[in-house]
Design an enzyme around this catalytic site. Structure first.
Site: not given
Ligand code: G7M
Length: 313
Positions: A247, A249
């Site tokens: 995800h 980041h």
């Protein structure tokens, strides 16, 4: 919601040592494999405990010699050089060690935290399509539940340093769980984007430039506003490839941390360079380029990469 649940105090006390997975004499840390019996079922679950000796607290440095040492002993001297050993007095307000417990831990965690050799991988777009993408798609979403907990403010909400709430181009900035939140030279924060559809560096395209530019513009200001002892030019913003969690980041660390493996070539990709590549070289740069990185031989991608490289072309 408060992120600290007191019932986990007992969980740590039930940790039964099995073996040491790794150690780092430089950072004075060890990683242990153990088991913890589930309170309800009694079933033993594998667990990992990372134990790290903490740096000196800023408040104790001026008084270290005068009042923090416990019966120091001279062990050796030669001419003008004198060596001593000592313990530091117990003080609950200044912890000596920091621990991270992963419970229950999966085989993926155990591999990730075990000592292992690394190899250099040159990932072409075709290798990504054949090997890496199926690996990412096979990841259970439970692996990034902690990320969703942060984005949904279910956990760590009181630790949020800055938020841009825009669902498409926004993000949350908070301390990385590795940081003790006091040692400024080891400052380590994480920017987690709100959108769920960017898995990694490979997915970045020109449509994500707004998100990346906002991070580049807003994060240094937000960090300095919260931690005035650091300046904007002491911050390094970079993206891991391969990351551990798919995800999108961005890592934000103090430049003094530059020698840590996660901050070096073969893992860290500077945000400034990533923006420049997409903006000035090719809007589809990360769909077309070869990405080179160090991969641990126990990493879940290792076998697939070797098979791909050894397959007749
Ligand atoms: O290698 P990768 O780019 O995927 O790094 C992920 C980062 O997330 C690491 O620096 C971890 O220390 C950090 N991290 C992992 N977990 C499970 C947590 C968490 O629960 N909270 C916070 N704040 N950081 C985490």
């Amino acid at each position: 919601m408060d992120s600290a649940h007191p019932e986990f105090m007992e969980t740590l006390q039930n940790f039964q040592f099995i073996r040491q997975l790794n150690e780092d004499t430089h950072s004075k840390s060890i990683t242990l494999l153990g088991s913890i019996a589930d309170e309800k079922t009694g079933k033993e679950e594998q667990s990992i405990l990372l134990v790290e000796k903490l740096h000196f607290h800023a408040s104790e440095i001026p008084v270290l010699v005068s009042s923090r040492l416990q019966s120091p002993k001279l062990t050796f001297n030669n001419d003008i050089y004198h060596w001593y050993k000592s313990n530091i007095k117990n003080d609950e307000s200044i912890p000596d060690i920091k621990m991270t417990l992963i419970y229950p831990a999966t085989e993926i965690h155990i591999k990730k935290y075990s000592k292992q050799e690394g190899v250099m991988v040159r990932e072409t777009p075709d290798m990504y399509k054949q090997v890496v993408l199926p690996y990412i798609e096979g990841f259970p979403t439970s692996r990034i539940q902690w990320v969703y907990n942060i984005l949904d403010k279910v956990q760590e909400s009181e630790r949020i340093v800055f938020e841009d709430p825009d669902k498409e181009h926004g993000f949350i900035l908070l301390p990385d769980s590795k940081w003790d939140q006091t040692t400024m030279n080891a400052l380590y924060l994480l920017v987690i984007c709100h959108r769920h559809d960017v898995r990694s560096l490979r997915d970045l395209r020109s449509q994500h430039l707004e998100l990346l530019r906002r991070i580049q513009r807003e994060i240094p200001k937000a960090v300095v506003a919260k931690y005035p002892h650091v300046s904007e030019d002491q911050l390094k913003l970079y993206i891991h490839y391969q990351p551990s969690y798919y995800h999108f980041h961005v890592h934000v660390t103090h430049v003094a941390l530059s020698s840590s493996p996660g901050a070096t070539v073969g893992k860290a990709n500077l945000l400034d360079t990533v923006i420049d590549n997409i903006e000035n070289i090719d809007h589809e740069y990360y769909a077309k380029c070869t990405l080179s990185y160090v991969l641990g031989t126990d990493h879940g991608l290792y076998e697939g990469v070797q098979q791909y490289l050894n397959a007749p072309k």
